[in-house]
Every structure is written in structure tokens, then in C-alpha cells.
Design an enzyme around this catalytic site. Structure first.
Site: not given
Ligand code: KIV
Length: 274
Positions: A48, A185
Site C-alpha cells: 500500500s 481483506e
Molecule cells: O499493503 C497493505 O497495506 C496490505 C494491508 C492492507 C493488509 O496488504
């Protein structure tokens, strides 16, 4: 007394004792240090990163070097929390040797304690291989952001009964392959509950209801720092975007009006953070 550091085996013990696990993402040393002080159990250097820090539309452009760079910083900031690093898009599917090389870099150069991979039975052989050589693996099921193009968006998953059954079977497979926890998720709470009761390793939910063994959110969402989009399941515990904009505006006004810096004697201290 310094609280004990969180280790991979603590995850299973927490589930056994019915103690919830609180995870957040982090991407730099300052945030890692502050969230560690707040008592967060594990910090995920998630891909993310691409959206909330690097300004991409999705997680696909994030590279292994990006995650290593940020994992190093997070590992320097975190004292107690377990640091988990995401394996980015196509860094673990090509062949096992490449997956091992990439995981090695995340642990040796990024100083992560564990890696997270998206997928269930389709990636089970590589999960086994990583676990066999001593790399702790966190699984990730449900909405898989690295499959955004295939799925056609960031859409809720496992809404049909056959998909829910598939998810529970994937969770079983990950547990058997040696994963120490599984992120769930954007799946219906009933599906997350079913996976949670069927596996002995903790489930960590994000948009998956209250019955998972732990929860994870993106730190920029929790702090109200990412103002482009707020997922409906997010609880904002602060509104830092507003704080940043008004502090920035006050600074600009002060500089333009000559109110900052204030006149000081020549002998005044000049220490800065640089
Ligand atoms: O990349 C990320 O932040 C994630 C979380 C949302 C679980 O995979």
C-alpha cells in the site's frame, strides 16, 4: 521495564489465549517508533506504500527495492513490534529460486522478521518452500490488491457461497503449508468468522468484521492522513491531513508576514533536526 518484543510464535499463542492482535502498516522510522510506543503488535511494510506514500493508483508498480528501502527504516524505528514486509507483485510467483532470493533480501537487507504473500492454493508450493528454509510467511486472502486488474477493481470478495468455501480451503492450505497468520481483506464477516474458527493460526482482518483474531489497517487511513479515499470500514482516530494543511498554512502566512523567524539574539541556539 521494556515490554517484550513480539515474535512469530507469539501470534499462535495469542490466538490460543484469545488475545486480539493489533497491526498497522508503517513506511518510515518515525511512524514506526510512534506506533511501536503506542503498543501496536506488528507493523506491516505493505505495498500500500505505492498508493499512500509513492502516489501510484495501485500497488502494482511497487518494487522489491521500494519495500526494502522502507522496511529498513521501519525496522530501525520499531523496538517491540514484529516487522512484516510485503513481497511485491510477481516477486514470488516466477520460480522458487527467485522467491527465495527476494525473501532473503527482505530479511537480510530490509531487516523484516517475516514476509507477506497474496494468494492461497495457487502459491502454496512457494509458501512451503519459504517456510521450509526458515522464512516466516503471513498469508493474504480475500481482496488481493495485486490482482486489481484481473478482478476489475478493489472489490469485496467471497460473497458467493462457493467463493466462501474456497477461501476457507485456502486458509487451511496456508496453515498446512506453515504460514503463521493470514490477512483476510474485504470479505463478509461470516466468511471471516468461519475461516477464523477453522484454522489454528490467527486471522488478521481488514474490512472483514469483528471476529478475526486481529485487525490491520493502513496507518495513513487510521490517522486521517490519506485524504484521496477513505475505505468504508476504516475508523479514523485522528484527522492529521487537516492538521498538516492548517500548520502548513500558518507557516506560509508567518514567513510571508515576516513573523517567522522571530528576531533572536546572536547567541541563541541553532540546533535543528538535520
Ligand atoms: O499493503 C497493505 O497495506 C496490505 C494491508 C492492507 C493488509 O496488504
Amino acid at each position: 521495564m521494556q515490554p517484550k518484543s513480539i515474535r512469530v510464535p507469539d501470534f499462535r499463542d495469542r490466538k490460543r489465549r484469545g488475545e486480539k492482535i493489533a497491526m498497522l502498516t508503517a513506511y518510515d522510522a518515525t511512524m514506526a517508533r510512534l506506533l511501536d510506543l503506542a503498543g501496536v503488535d506488528a507493523l506491516l511494510v505493505g505495498d500500500s506504500l505505492g498508493m499512500v506514500v509513492l502516489g501510484y493508483e495501485n500497488t502494482i508498480p511497487v518494487t522489491l527495492d521500494d519495500i526494502i528501502h522502507h522496511a529498513k527504516a521501519v525496522a530501525r524505528g520499531a523496538e517491540r513490534a514484529l516487522v512484516v514486509a510485503d513481497m511485491p507483485f510477481l516477486t514470488y510467483q516466477i520460480d522458487h529460486a527467485e522467491a527465495l532470493r527476494n525473501a532473503r533480501r527482505l530479511l537480510q537487507e530490509g531487516h523484516a522478521a517475516a514476509v507477506k504473500l497474496e494468494g492461497g492454493r495457487s502459491i502454496i508450493d512457494v509458501v512451503k518452500r519459504l517456510v521450509d528454509v526458515g522464512v516466516p510467511v503471513m498469508g493474504h486472502l480475500g481482496l488481493l490488491p495485486q490482482s486489481v486488474h484481473q478482478v476489475g477493481g478493489f472489490l469485496r470478495q467471497a460473497t458467493r457461497p462457493e467463493d466462501a468455501d474456497r477461501l476457507v480451503a485456502d486458509a487451511h492450505a496456508l496453515e498446512e503449508a506453515g504460514a503463521f497468520a493470514i490477512v483476510l481483506e474485504a470479505v463478509p464477516p461470516a466468511v471471516a468468522r468461519s475461516a477464523t474458527v477453522h484454522v489454528g493460526i490467527p486471522t488478521i482482518g481488514i474490512g472483514a468484521g469483528p471476529d478475526c483474531d486481529g485487525q490491520i489497517l493502513v496507518c495513513n487511513d487510521v490517522l486521517g492522513l490519506f485524504d484521496r479515499f477513505v475505505p468504508p470500514f476504516v475508523k479514523q482516530y485522528a484527522q492529521l491531513a487537516d492538521v498538516v494543511v492548517s500548520a502548513g498554512r500558518a507557516y506560509v502566512d508567518d514567513v510571508r508576514a515576516g513573523r517567522y523567524p522571530t528576531p533572536t539574539r546572536e547567541t541563541a541556539g541553532t540546533q535543528t533536526t538535520t
